[in-house]
Scaffold this active site. Sequence first.
Site, short mmCIF file in Angstrom:
data_model
loop_
_atom_site.label_atom_id
_atom_site.label_comp_id
_atom_site.label_asym_id
_atom_site.label_seq_id
_atom_site.Cartn_x
_atom_site.Cartn_y
_atom_site.Cartn_z
NE ARG A 124 58.14 40.75 -4.17
CZ ARG A 124 57.36 39.82 -4.72
NH1 ARG A 124 57.65 39.31 -5.90
NH2 ARG A 124 56.27 39.41 -4.11
CB VAL A 125 56.24 42.69 -10.54
CG1 VAL A 125 55.15 43.73 -10.34
CG2 VAL A 125 57.38 43.26 -11.37
CB SER A 126 56.95 37.37 -9.76
OG SER A 126 56.36 37.38 -8.48
CB SER A 127 58.24 37.69 -14.32
OG SER A 127 56.92 37.97 -14.74
CD GLN B 13 53.99 39.38 -12.31
OE1 GLN B 13 55.03 39.46 -11.67
NE2 GLN B 13 52.93 38.69 -11.89
#
Length: 190
Positions: free
Chosen positions: A67-70, A73
């Site tokens: 997972r990444v936040s945005s 990324q």
Amino acid sequence: MSKYMGGKEASSVLGVHQRTLYQWDKKGWIKTIRTKGGKRLYDVGSYLADKDEESKEDHKLSICYVRVSSNNQKDDLERQIKFMKKKYPNHTIIKDISSGINMNRKGLNKIIDLAIEGRVKEVVVAYKDRLARFGFSLIERLIEKYSDGKIVVVRKKENQEPQEELMEDMMDVMNVFIARRNGLKKYSNK
């Protein structure tokens, strides 16, 4: 469930030759008892129950969650995927692009649904916060209770004091609210 049968009947039920049953007995793969006359009786019921349990275990998934936040990324997301594929080539990759505080993520919901169905063997994450900023232990409990599975954290933060962990969590929450406020400001100025 124990159901003992003679060699001929057991070989018919299991679809193997009687000689194979004899070999399985020697290797300890099937339980047998001997009659006073020396005839072998095979515990076909227990053997089938064990095989059924093994096949259920084979249907469980091993998952790598990244997972990444945005969207900014995505390079980091690709690095995580590459690392997980290299280290865990037989695992299914599930990915999300969303905040770790947001518990309504497509990939995370899929893992929770699979866990409740009893289909998760293990979930591998690089760090605990990749799975969830908060509620990690709840997700871990769901996987353990419903799937008899586990979560594997590849890179653990060394000997972190509870105060440091709390401070880090508070900073994460503040960052989310600041980002949300700045996002709202940006749109109100247009």
